[in-house]
Write an enzyme that holds these catalytic residues in place. Structure first.
Site: not given
Ligand code: CIR
Length: 252
Positions: A55, A60-61, A80, A125, A155, A242
């Site tokens: 991923d 962005e995460d 991740r 998350r 999200h 993202c």
């Protein structure tokens, strides 16, 4: 941005069933997104692929960048967590870094900034400790940090994004518009539930071709809409925002 991992097909999935991803098409779509951002004036820095991190294209995460500081997240999905190290190294050239520490978890996709107001999705998350750590990192710079319940989507920014100063595009099935007092709220077309994720750059938004009705609503507001096809990334539960961390390169 980051070059796509060849293992994208083994990505995390929460709300979608696994569907085969055509990597070449996905790469072409990712390049088109990069070009759209460049057309709108962004200078794109592209990190090398992380082949073992499926991923990792969804940068962005991994970080929340404001003028004053870059918060390096601790993603909610354990698979991740290793994505953040290389992003942190890249961001250290632009900002002082503040890490989210265990037991906090925070995905950048859960963080929506409207001026000095920062909204954080309480999602699968992002946990309370992550929200509190973000509050601690930002409050000294005059930002308020408000937790917002989200349901039915991955999200907060699956459900709501800013499309113009003070104006948000929102899916009312997934987040309550009342959580954003003072904002002008534009709803997605009811037949396009995934349409709330738009990437704003200045007066324009980059927006998926898959949601033409909502796209027309945006154009009707006088917003310049740059349309791209992100259908392969959507199979990985990825959307427009993202794939990048967008910020002003000069320090605030
Ligand atoms: C994940 O489940 O983490 C990825 N497959 C998709 C992440 C999308 N990121 C985002 O919306 N900010």
């Amino acid at each position: 941005m980051r070059e796509m991992s060849p293992s994208l097909g083994q990505c995390e999935l929460t709300f979608l069933d696994r569907a085969a991803i055509d990597l070449e098409r996905a790469r072409a779509q990712h390049r088109a997104l990069e070009q759209a951002l460049e057309t709108l004036g962004c200078v794109v820095e592209r990190l090398p692929a992380e082949p073992d991190l499926p991923d990792s294209v969804f940068v962005e995460d991994t970080a929340v960048v404001i003028d004053e500081v870059a918060v390096v997240t601790r993603p909610g999905a354990p698979s991740r967590r290793a994505e953040t190290a290389s992003v942190a190294r890249a961001l250290a050239r632009y900002r002082r870094l503040v890490p989210i520490e265990a037991p906090g978890t925070l995905d950048g996709g859960d963080v929506l900034r409207l001026g000095k107001r920062v909204f954080v999705g309480r999602s699968t998350r992002t946990n309370e400790a992550g929200i509190e750590a973000l509050r601690a990192a930002l409050s000294g710079f005059g930002y308020s940090v408000t937790a917002v319940p989200v349901s039915g989507c991955l999200h907060l920014k699956s459900a709501v994004t800013e499309i113009a100063p003070g104006t948000v595009l929102l899916n009312p099935e997934w987040v309550d518009a009342a959580a954003f007092p003072g904002a002008t709220v534009i709803e997605v077309d009811p037949d396009e539930p995934f349409a709330a994720n738009a990437q704003r750059v200045g007066d324009a938004v980059v927006f998926p071709a898959a949601f033409p009705r909502t796209g027309e609503r945006l154009q009707g507001l006088g917003i310049r809409v740059v349309t791209i096809d992100l259908s392969e990334l959507a199979k990985a539960e990825g959307a427009v925002t993202c794939c990048s961390v967008v910020f002003e390169s000069a320090r605030g």
